[in-house]
Design a protein around this motif. Structure first.
Motif, PDB file in Angstrom:
ATOM      1  N   TYR A  79       0.825  -1.204   0.000  1.00  8.48           N
ATOM      2  CA  TYR A  79       0.000   0.000   0.000  1.00  8.48           C
ATOM      3  C   TYR A  79       0.865   1.263   0.000  1.00  8.48           C
ATOM      4  N   ALA A  80       0.405   2.261  -0.759  1.00  8.81           N
ATOM      5  CA  ALA A  80       1.048   3.576  -0.715  1.00  8.81           C
ATOM      6  C   ALA A  80       0.640   4.279   0.580  1.00  8.81           C
ATOM      7  N   ASN A  81       1.604   4.925   1.223  1.00  9.61           N
ATOM      8  CA  ASN A  81       1.278   5.599   2.480  1.00  9.61           C
ATOM      9  C   ASN A  81       0.658   6.972   2.206  1.00  9.61           C
ATOM     10  N   TRP A  82       0.221   7.622   3.291  1.00  6.62           N
ATOM     11  CA  TRP A  82      -0.465   8.893   3.155  1.00  6.62           C
ATOM     12  C   TRP A  82       0.444   9.955   2.530  1.00  6.62           C
ATOM     13  N   GLY A  83       1.714   9.970   2.899  1.00  6.08           N
ATOM     14  CA  GLY A  83       2.636  10.956   2.355  1.00  6.08           C
ATOM     15  C   GLY A  83       2.792  10.823   0.849  1.00  6.08           C
ATOM     16  N   GLN A  84       2.892   9.601   0.351  1.00  9.24           N
ATOM     17  CA  GLN A  84       3.028   9.394  -1.089  1.00  9.24           C
ATOM     18  C   GLN A  84       1.771   9.841  -1.824  1.00  9.24           C
ATOM     19  N   ARG A  85       0.623   9.537  -1.247  1.00  9.89           N
ATOM     20  CA  ARG A  85      -0.627   9.950  -1.873  1.00  9.89           C
ATOM     21  C   ARG A  85      -0.760  11.469  -1.882  1.00  9.89           C
ATOM     22  N   PHE A  86      -0.382  12.103  -0.794  1.00  2.23           N
ATOM     23  CA  PHE A  86      -0.476  13.554  -0.713  1.00  2.23           C
ATOM     24  C   PHE A  86       0.441  14.223  -1.730  1.00  2.23           C
ATOM     25  N   LEU A  87       1.681  13.757  -1.824  1.00  2.00           N
ATOM     26  CA  LEU A  87       2.628  14.348  -2.773  1.00  2.00           C
ATOM     27  C   LEU A  87       2.191  14.118  -4.210  1.00  2.00           C
ATOM     28  N   GLY A  88       1.603  12.943  -4.488  1.00  2.00           N
ATOM     29  CA  GLY A  88       1.092  12.686  -5.832  1.00  2.00           C
ATOM     30  C   GLY A  88      -0.024  13.656  -6.199  1.00  2.00           C
ATOM     31  N   THR A  89      -0.934  13.916  -5.256  1.00  2.00           N
ATOM     32  CA  THR A  89      -2.006  14.883  -5.489  1.00  2.00           C
ATOM     33  C   THR A  89      -1.449  16.292  -5.680  1.00  2.00           C
ATOM     34  N   LEU A  90      -0.401  16.618  -4.918  1.00  2.00           N
ATOM     35  CA  LEU A  90       0.218  17.939  -5.035  1.00  2.00           C
ATOM     36  C   LEU A  90       0.835  18.133  -6.426  1.00  2.00           C
ATOM     37  N   VAL A  91       1.504  17.102  -6.935  1.00  2.00           N
ATOM     38  CA  VAL A  91       2.082  17.192  -8.284  1.00  2.00           C
ATOM     39  C   VAL A  91       0.982  17.394  -9.324  1.00  2.00           C
ATOM     40  N   ASP A  92      -0.139  16.666  -9.170  1.00  2.00           N
ATOM     41  CA  ASP A  92      -1.251  16.841 -10.110  1.00  2.00           C
ATOM     42  C   ASP A  92      -1.795  18.268 -10.064  1.00  2.00           C
ATOM     43  N   MET A  93      -1.843  18.854  -8.884  1.00  2.00           N
ATOM     44  CA  MET A  93      -2.318  20.237  -8.753  1.00  2.00           C
ATOM     45  C   MET A  93      -1.356  21.201  -9.448  1.00  2.00           C
ATOM     46  N   LEU A  94      -0.063  20.936  -9.354  1.00  2.00           N
ATOM     47  CA  LEU A  94       0.916  21.795 -10.019  1.00  2.00           C
ATOM     48  C   LEU A  94       0.806  21.684 -11.540  1.00  2.00           C
ATOM     49  N   VAL A  95       0.438  20.494 -12.032  1.00  2.00           N
ATOM     50  CA  VAL A  95       0.253  20.321 -13.472  1.00  2.00           C
ATOM     51  C   VAL A  95      -0.887  21.209 -13.970  1.00  2.00           C
ATOM     52  N   PHE A  96      -1.930  21.336 -13.150  1.00  2.00           N
ATOM     53  CA  PHE A  96      -3.074  22.166 -13.534  1.00  2.00           C
ATOM     54  C   PHE A  96      -2.812  23.654 -13.304  1.00  2.00           C
ATOM     55  N   ALA A  97      -1.715  23.968 -12.661  1.00  2.00           N
ATOM     56  CA  ALA A  97      -1.464  25.367 -12.306  1.00  2.00           C
ATOM     57  C   ALA A  97      -1.269  26.248 -13.533  1.00  2.00           C
ATOM     58  N   VAL A  98      -0.618  25.742 -14.571  1.00  2.00           N
ATOM     59  CA  VAL A  98      -0.324  26.564 -15.747  1.00  2.00           C
ATOM     60  C   VAL A  98      -1.597  26.963 -16.486  1.00  2.00           C
ATOM     61  N   PRO A  99      -2.466  26.005 -16.883  1.00  2.00           N
ATOM     62  CA  PRO A  99      -3.695  26.452 -17.561  1.00  2.00           C
ATOM     63  C   PRO A  99      -4.605  27.270 -16.651  1.00  2.00           C
ATOM     64  N   TYR A 100      -4.598  26.979 -15.358  1.00  2.00           N
ATOM     65  CA  TYR A 100      -5.414  27.775 -14.434  1.00  2.00           C
ATOM     66  C   TYR A 100      -4.893  29.214 -14.373  1.00  2.00           C
ATOM     67  N   ALA A 101      -3.583  29.374 -14.416  1.00  2.00           N
ATOM     68  CA  ALA A 101      -3.010  30.721 -14.427  1.00  2.00           C
ATOM     69  C   ALA A 101      -3.428  31.483 -15.680  1.00  2.00           C
ATOM     70  N   LEU A 102      -3.543  30.764 -16.800  1.00  2.00           N
ATOM     71  CA  LEU A 102      -3.987  31.429 -18.034  1.00  2.00           C
ATOM     72  C   LEU A 102      -5.412  31.941 -17.893  1.00  2.00           C
ATOM     73  N   VAL A 103      -6.232  31.168 -17.175  1.00  2.00           N
ATOM     74  CA  VAL A 103      -7.614  31.609 -16.966  1.00  2.00           C
ATOM     75  C   VAL A 103      -7.642  32.871 -16.101  1.00  2.00           C
ATOM     76  N   ILE A 104      -6.825  32.902 -15.051  1.00  2.00           N
ATOM     77  CA  ILE A 104      -6.799  34.059 -14.152  1.00  2.00           C
ATOM     78  C   ILE A 104      -6.242  35.290 -14.869  1.00  2.00           C
ATOM     79  N   ILE A 105      -5.135  35.082 -15.565  1.00  2.00           N
ATOM     80  CA  ILE A 105      -4.512  36.214 -16.261  1.00  2.00           C
ATOM     81  C   ILE A 105      -5.392  36.716 -17.390  1.00  2.00           C
ATOM     82  N   GLY A 106      -6.125  35.813 -18.018  1.00  2.00           N
ATOM     83  CA  GLY A 106      -6.916  36.187 -19.196  1.00  2.00           C
ATOM     84  C   GLY A 106      -8.282  36.747 -18.896  1.00  2.00           C
TER      85      GLY A 106
END
Length: 204
Positions: A79-106
């Motif tokens: 089983y993956a521990n809580w820390g691994q799951r949390f960091l994986g979710t954090l990386v996914d959020m960073l992936v969405f950060a670029v297009p989300y920034a375009l929405v805010i800036i635009g």
């Protein structure tokens, strides 16, 4: 005086038994000296290697080739521990950060805002498909973890992965307790995992 074939003490002439080969002749069913055994016939004797299709010799246990057990078949999955799951979710959020920034800036630039919104939708759909088919989003792959079915260790499928996304609202109830549940749960599951019978395991 007779010079015929020698007789035994009882007066019977000595002759090889009819149908029996004499000394030096190959036994019936055995290849003679310098001859090869017919194809498909296993060699005789002890210590010869076992071949597919031949019966196992008594007293010599046949060795098999083991395969790692999959979750659901008696093996304890890693089983993956809580820390691994949390960091994986954090990386996914960073992936969405670029297009989300375009929405805010635009906000003042409709075209740029539209590009950012389309990029967000496309990335979300792509992440869902990847998670359903392979068990890994960008973040899960980066952390070496995978989302699978608890019953057989296979990916959930796109449809069930989408249902699991919707079930995450249960994790947000009661002060986000469900998101923290893997920290002490025996199977490291969130509430959504328990509803969908899914687990997150380590791949290495």
């Amino acid at each position: 005086m007779s010079f015929g074939p020698p007789n035994d003490p009882y007066g019977q002439p000595q002759h090889p038994q009819q149908g029996q080969p004499g000394y030096g002749y190959p036994q019936q069913g055995q290849p003679g000296y310098g001859q090869q055994a017919p194809q498909g016939v296993p060699p005789q004797g002890y210590g010869q290697p076992q071949h597919p299709g031949y019966p196992q010799q008594p007293g010599y246990p046949q060795q098999g080739y083991g395969y790692p057990q999959q979750p659901g078949y008696g093996a304890q999955p890693p089983y993956a521990n809580w820390g691994q799951r949390f960091l994986g979710t954090l990386v996914d959020m960073l992936v969405f950060a670029v297009p989300y920034a375009l929405v805010i800036i635009g906000k003042d630039t409709p075209a740029l805002m539209l590009v950012g919104a389309l990029a967000l939708i496309g990335l979300a759909i792509w992440q869902l498909i990847q998670e359903g088919r392979t068990g890994q989003t960008v973040g899960k792959k980066a952390l070496g973890i995978r989302l699978v079915r608890e019953s057989d260790g296979q990916p959930l499928g796109v449809g069930m992965a989408f249902v699991r996304r919707l079930a995450h609202f249960l994790d947000s109830l009661a002060c986000y307790l469900g998101w923290l549940w893997p920290a002490w749960d025996a199977k490291k599951q969130t509430f959504a995992d328990k509803v969908c019978s899914s687990i997150v395991i380590r791949t290495h």
